[in-house]
Design a protein around this motif. Structure first.
Motif, PDB file in Angstrom:
ATOM      1  N   PHE B 653      23.193  -2.418  29.453  1.00 15.65           N
ATOM      2  CA  PHE B 653      22.740  -1.526  28.373  1.00 15.65           C
ATOM      3  C   PHE B 653      22.960  -0.078  28.733  1.00 15.65           C
ATOM      4  O   PHE B 653      22.811   0.326  29.889  1.00 15.65           O
ATOM      5  N   LYS B 654      23.319   0.679  27.728  1.00 14.93           N
ATOM      6  CA  LYS B 654      23.418   2.120  27.894  1.00 14.93           C
ATOM      7  C   LYS B 654      22.688   2.749  26.717  1.00 14.93           C
ATOM      8  O   LYS B 654      23.033   2.503  25.564  1.00 14.93           O
ATOM      9  N   ASP B 655      21.653   3.504  27.005  1.00 13.53           N
ATOM     10  CA  ASP B 655      20.827   4.111  25.946  1.00 13.53           C
ATOM     11  C   ASP B 655      20.416   3.087  24.894  1.00 13.53           C
ATOM     12  O   ASP B 655      20.510   3.347  23.696  1.00 13.53           O
ATOM     13  N   GLY B 656      20.005   1.933  25.360  1.00 14.62           N
ATOM     14  CA  GLY B 656      19.528   0.900  24.439  1.00 14.62           C
ATOM     15  C   GLY B 656      20.602   0.112  23.728  1.00 14.62           C
ATOM     16  O   GLY B 656      20.301  -0.804  22.965  1.00 14.62           O
ATOM     17  N   VAL B 657      21.868   0.455  23.983  1.00 20.73           N
ATOM     18  CA  VAL B 657      22.963  -0.218  23.283  1.00 20.73           C
ATOM     19  C   VAL B 657      23.594  -1.271  24.202  1.00 20.73           C
ATOM     20  O   VAL B 657      24.040  -0.940  25.304  1.00 20.73           O
ATOM     21  N   PRO B 658      23.616  -2.536  23.760  1.00 16.70           N
ATOM     22  CA  PRO B 658      24.255  -3.584  24.570  1.00 16.70           C
ATOM     23  C   PRO B 658      25.737  -3.265  24.782  1.00 16.70           C
ATOM     24  O   PRO B 658      26.427  -2.862  23.841  1.00 16.70           O
ATOM     25  N   GLN B 659      26.201  -3.441  26.019  1.00 20.02           N
ATOM     26  CA  GLN B 659      27.576  -3.068  26.355  1.00 20.02           C
ATOM     27  C   GLN B 659      28.548  -4.242  26.272  1.00 20.02           C
ATOM     28  O   GLN B 659      29.736  -4.085  26.507  1.00 20.02           O
ATOM     29  N   GLN B 660      28.014  -5.420  25.990  1.00 21.71           N
ATOM     30  CA  GLN B 660      28.887  -6.576  25.785  1.00 21.71           C
ATOM     31  C   GLN B 660      28.541  -7.151  24.418  1.00 21.71           C
ATOM     32  O   GLN B 660      27.368  -7.210  24.056  1.00 21.71           O
ATOM     33  N   ALA B 661      29.578  -7.592  23.704  1.00 19.03           N
ATOM     34  CA  ALA B 661      29.298  -8.034  22.336  1.00 19.03           C
ATOM     35  C   ALA B 661      29.984  -9.343  21.957  1.00 19.03           C
ATOM     36  O   ALA B 661      29.644  -9.946  20.943  1.00 19.03           O
ATOM     37  N   ASN B 662      30.949  -9.768  22.758  1.00 17.88           N
ATOM     38  CA  ASN B 662      31.653 -10.994  22.377  1.00 17.88           C
ATOM     39  C   ASN B 662      32.271 -11.591  23.639  1.00 17.88           C
ATOM     40  O   ASN B 662      32.138 -11.025  24.731  1.00 17.88           O
ATOM     41  N   PHE B 663      32.945 -12.724  23.496  1.00 20.28           N
ATOM     42  CA  PHE B 663      33.434 -13.441  24.677  1.00 20.28           C
ATOM     43  C   PHE B 663      34.631 -12.763  25.346  1.00 20.28           C
ATOM     44  O   PHE B 663      35.124 -13.247  26.353  1.00 20.28           O
ATOM     45  N   ASN B 664      35.090 -11.651  24.793  1.00 21.37           N
ATOM     46  CA  ASN B 664      36.145 -10.911  25.490  1.00 21.37           C
ATOM     47  C   ASN B 664      35.565 -10.048  26.613  1.00 21.37           C
ATOM     48  O   ASN B 664      36.216  -9.803  27.617  1.00 21.37           O
ATOM     49  N   ASP B 665      34.302  -9.608  26.438  1.00 20.69           N
ATOM     50  CA  ASP B 665      33.719  -8.819  27.527  1.00 20.69           C
ATOM     51  C   ASP B 665      32.486  -9.479  28.145  1.00 20.69           C
ATOM     52  O   ASP B 665      31.906  -8.954  29.095  1.00 20.69           O
ATOM     53  N   TYR B 666      32.088 -10.615  27.622  1.00 23.51           N
ATOM     54  CA  TYR B 666      31.011 -11.399  28.230  1.00 23.51           C
ATOM     55  C   TYR B 666      31.611 -12.756  28.578  1.00 23.51           C
ATOM     56  O   TYR B 666      32.069 -13.492  27.702  1.00 23.51           O
ATOM     57  N   ARG B 667      31.592 -13.076  29.868  1.00 26.73           N
ATOM     58  CA  ARG B 667      32.361 -14.224  30.342  1.00 26.73           C
ATOM     59  C   ARG B 667      31.506 -15.483  30.459  1.00 26.73           C
ATOM     60  O   ARG B 667      30.479 -15.483  31.124  1.00 26.73           O
ATOM     61  N   LEU B 668      31.961 -16.541  29.794  1.00 21.64           N
ATOM     62  CA  LEU B 668      31.351 -17.858  29.950  1.00 21.64           C
ATOM     63  C   LEU B 668      32.292 -18.728  30.781  1.00 21.64           C
ATOM     64  O   LEU B 668      33.505 -18.541  30.758  1.00 21.64           O
ATOM     65  N   ILE B 669      31.699 -19.665  31.500  1.00 17.83           N
ATOM     66  CA  ILE B 669      32.506 -20.541  32.372  1.00 17.83           C
ATOM     67  C   ILE B 669      33.449 -21.410  31.531  1.00 17.83           C
ATOM     68  O   ILE B 669      33.104 -21.823  30.423  1.00 17.83           O
TER      69      ILE B 669
END
Lengths: 153, 730
Positions: B653-669
């Motif tokens: 988070f940066k200033d309350g804003v989530p910095q990841q929003a989809n599977f391109n920047d949040y990695r699932l196995i």
């Protein structure tokens, strides 16, 4: 809005949509073919995979205007009675947990086996790694692809 | 076919228990898959897509048709944990019917018939085991009594098998279907004998997911598949954490094709329209100004808060045994380590969504129809009732199959949103969260930092143990009565929590999904410092807890010992050599959660100088296994989940804003990242407990401890891939 004539599961269907509408939403909202799933909308998870001219394709980023002459197959049209070797294998191995991603997994696997009927484990992993399963059924998916491969002559 | 309501044909309540009703099951269960260009589909709730006419209902759970088709209602929400298969197996076992003649139907919310219609805490099997058995056994008893009357023989001379009653002495038999009409007239027995588990025919076998056919052919099963003639689609733009809505210009959005309305409520701006894509595009065209409310936080704030809470925060004592200060003063050796984990979104493959149709009378909302994916239908109804200010019994909740849950759907926020939207636009609305909404919408696994301290005497005995949990919106981030509590004479466990605008909630194996990793990694550190084998070190502690327990012990010591020994034996603990003749680096972990016990051994081998996680062995004790196929996959899936989130999961988070929003920047196995997994169960005949969560908690430490053995590096922070010097494991 424009009128589109689409070749889906061996039938010609007509539907109205904005040209940039992804095929996914035309299938789901306009045609009621809801077996194709929304997962991410950016071609990262594979839940929306369909066959376009036999190729596994992410329908969530594919504008409907680009597929009017293509042959589209969805999970509903993969086989008439749900007995495609991949569907049979998925049942035999009892792959699904929640089941949400499995239509996309099956469509990816079916396209793989059509192209390469006897894939190695590495080839299966390389292809199937484009599809996320949040329940973690990967071991069974891999096994089911092998079972389906054995059924494919 | 649009209705999925039961239509009651006749009410033939017996004078006895009033339990026996005759009715027609869903008149629309046979809803066919839609053909392209045809009408839009109704959801499928029935595993066999079959309607049984004139069935006789024996109790809340089951009915039998004259043709012998048995319909078993599954009350609990299905999120992939296999309850829709497991519950009916238990009923069918005691009823003694042919599984191939069982049709499973998902029940709607029905407080009169069922209790605890909820999916959470891995608690359904434990709660319902006896109820389900009695439901089946009662119906079987009635059918046998009907046969006994017809043949004028004592009921004790009768046996059953696969839906048929036998009188062996006279070589007579009758299928259940021919007895249902008579059985329905009999008074319901108060107490019925249950089977000896040794004679189970279905329980303990391998039975496939009852919805396989529907899933594998793409039938409409999930909430997102719900369709109702005339319904609108809705999407909501919500504020980030610590922001308020300042202004909205919806002019451009409203003018876009297919858009019906744009409404504002509770800092949210909602767009409703005719199709998902049109609504999504119109939402992107909204011009919204947000303003900070003064509470926004970033990761740097959390790191500072953790340090403050660990060093000086006012901690709440959760458990205190003996004299910890004295123990640490007298210690020959002190081990100290901190472990930290980030927030995590749940990321079920099916994002949040719900259908709501608020119906109005002259004085406002009168009733509401809800349908969709929820782990807590009762709470969803109650919260909706509160919102609309109508009685809860004016609200119906149709339960759909869910594309995962992982605890996210224990909150009803998105259900209430759907109801609010429907009431504002006065139309049936299906609310859809995009993946971005789902990932940035909060209710995360809380971020936590733990500090562990251990005091060892000169012989390497653990004489003192301290744990402080510092957390963001977790409440008590410890589980103070879990292992090693009870095995250490001097112990202090306390916790400090910070209230944050970043919302948190239950995430598969709440708290223990990270606490188990931290604790079991730390135990490995302590065993190493004591110069002891990690498995033997744990067994010694458990022996001590048994011989001279300190304080309350909430876990079964013998069951924990049994899974430890089974996992060690199956993995060849301490003896395994690789192809190169060198010892395989193994890591051990064991955890008790949600009434079940799971031990794991992770194996890391060095390949071309790089550590590779090659295998996880698991030994689980959840008592009696109801379905081998489902249980095995729950453990495997839990392990895959445990590896994936320990390795990659990171929400910042940066200033309350989530910095990841989809599977391109949040990695699932993904498939190429999973090691081999081998699952074993303890066969002890104890009444069953759940498996939806317990396999996940121990996984992280099985990996980190094996990784340490292979590389000498401790992994104390998740995700592993972000830890300095991490060399990778796949």
């Amino acid at each position: 809005m424009a009128l589109y004539k689409l070749q889906i599961n061996g039938k010609t269907v007509q539907t109205e949509a904005d040209p940039d509408t992804p095929l996914l939403w035309v299938l789901r909202d306009n045609l009621g073919l809801v077996g194709t799933k929304y997962g991410c909308g950016i071609a990262m998870c594979g839940a929306c995979t369909v066959h376009v001219n036999g190729e596994a394709t992410r329908s969530c980023v594919l504008p409907v205007s680009s597929v009017s002459s293509a042959k589209i197959t969805t999970i509903e049209g993969l086989s008439k009675n749900g007995d495609h070797p991949v569907q049979q294998a998925w049942d035999e191995v009892d792959v699904p947990q929640c089941g949400y991603c499995q239509a996309g997994q099956i469509m990816t696997a079916a396209a793989l086996l059509k192209r390469n009927p006897k894939p190695s484990t590495e080839e299966i992993d390389a292809t199937m790694s484009g599809n996320i399963c949040r329940c973690g059924t990967y071991h069974r998916i891999r096994e089911a692809v092998k079972v389906a491969s054995a059924k494919t002559k | 076919m649009t209705s999925t309501r039961r239509s009651f044909l006749k009410i033939a309540a017996s004078a006895g228990g009033g339990l026996v009703l005759g009715f027609n099951w869903f008149d629309a269960v046979a809803a066919d898959t839609l053909q392209a260009g045809g009408g839009l589909p109704a959801l499928v709730h029935s595993s066999k897509n079959a309607a049984a006419a004139a069935s006789v209902e024996f109790n809340s759970f089951l009915s039998i048709a004259p043709d012998g088709l048995v319909t078993i209602l599954s009350p609990n929400p299905e999120i992939g944990q296999g309850i829709k298969t497991a519950f009916p197996i238990v009923v069918a076992e005691e009823l003694d019917v042919d599984w191939n003649r069982v049709n499973v139907v998902q029940s709607a919310l029905d407080n009169k018939k069922f209790d605890r219609q909820l999916t959470g805490g891995s608690g359904a099997i434990k709660h319902s085991w006896t109820r389900l058995r009695k439901a089946g056994a009662t119906a079987r008893q009635l059918l046998m009594q009907a046969a006994a009357q017809r043949w004028s023989v004592p009921v004790t001379e009768l046996t059953t098998d696969k839906g048929v009653v036998f009188h062996k002495a006279s070589n007579r038999k009758l299928p259940y279907g021919e007895l249902v009409a008579d059985a329905a007239k009999l008074p319901v027995p108060a107490d019925v004998p249950l089977k000896d588990p040794k004679s189970f025919k279905l329980i303990g076998g391998t039975i496939k997911n009852v919805d396989n056919k529907n899933i594998l052919t793409g039938k409409p099963l999930f909430g997102i598949d719900f369709y109702r003639e005339g319904m609108l689609t809705g999407m909501i733009q919500r504020p980030a954490f610590g922001y308020k809505l300042k202004s909205v210009d919806a002019k451009a959005a409203k003018a876009m094709p297919g858009i019906v309305d744009v409404v504002t409520f509770k800092n949210n701006v909602a767009v409703v329209g005719k199709s998902t894509w049109q609504v999504k595009k119109a939402r992107e065209a909204l011009k919204i100004e947000w303003e900070k409310d003064g509470s926004t936080e970033s990761n740097a704030d959390h790191d500072r808060l953790f340090t403050e809470m660990l060093n000086g925060g006012k901690a709440t004592v959760q458990r205190k045994d003996g004299d910890v200060d004295a123990a640490f003063k007298s210690a020959a050796k002190v081990v100290k380590a901190e472990y930290q984990c980030p927030f995590l979104p749940h990321s079920p493959m099916e994002p949040m969504n719900f259908f709501a149709h608020v119906k109005f009378g002259p004085n406002g909302p009168e009733s509401c129809e809800l349908a969709g994916p929820t782990q807590t239908p009762d709470m969803a109804r109650n919260e909706t009732a509160k919102l609309l200010n109508i009685p809860a019994d004016k609200i119906t909740v149709e339960l759909t199959r869910m594309g995962g849950g992982f605890g996210r759907r224990l909150k009803a926020d998105y259900v209430v949103e759907a109801a609010e939207l429907s009431s504002l636009v006065k139309a049936p609305v299906k609310l859809i969260w995009t993946r971005e909404d789902d990932m940035t919408g909060g209710s995360y696994r809380p971020a936590v930092r733990y500090r562990f301290e251990a005091a060892l005497d000169a012989q390497g005995n653990l004489i003192g143990y301290k744990l402080r949990g510092a957390s963001i919106n977790a409440g008590n981030s410890t589980r103070q009565d879990n292992f090693p509590s009870g095995a250490v004479p001097n112990l202090l466990i306390d916790s400090v929590d910070h209230k944050s605008p970043i919302t948190t909630g239950a995430w598969r194996a709440p708290i223990t999904n990270f606490l188990a990793f931290a604790e079991q990694s730390f135990i490995d550190e302590v065993a190493t410092a004591a110069g002891k084998d990690p498995v033997q070190f744990r067994l010694d502690l458990l022996d001590k807890a048994k011989a001279s327990p300190t304080g309350a012990i909430k876990y079964d010591i013998d069951r924990m010992i049994a899974v430890i020994k089974l996992a060690a034996e199956k993995a060849g603990w301490g003896q395994k050599k690789g192809a190169d003749g060198k010892a395989v680096a193994q890591g051990f972990s064991v955890y008790f959660s949600h009434n079940s016990y799971v031990a794991q051994v992770g194996e890391v081998v060095m390949q071309k100088g790089k550590p590779v996680l090659q295998k996880i062995y698991a030994a689980a004790d959840c008592g009696i296994i109801i379905n081998q196929s489902g249980a095995r996959q729950q453990v495997m899936g839990g392990i895959v989940d445990g590896i994936g989130h320990a390795m990659y999961g990171n929400m910042t988070f940066k200033d309350g804003v989530p910095q990841q929003a989809n599977f391109n920047d949040y990695r699932l196995i993904r498939m190429n990242e999973v090691p081999a997994v081998e699952v074993h169960f303890v066969d002890n005949g104890i009444e069953p407990t759940g498996l939806g969560e317990p396999a996940l908690p121990p996984t992280g430490a099985a990996v980190s401890n094996a990784y340490f053995k292979a590389t000498g590096q401790r992994l104390r922070n998740q995700p592993f891939i972000n830890q300095d010097g991490f060399k990778g494991v796949s």
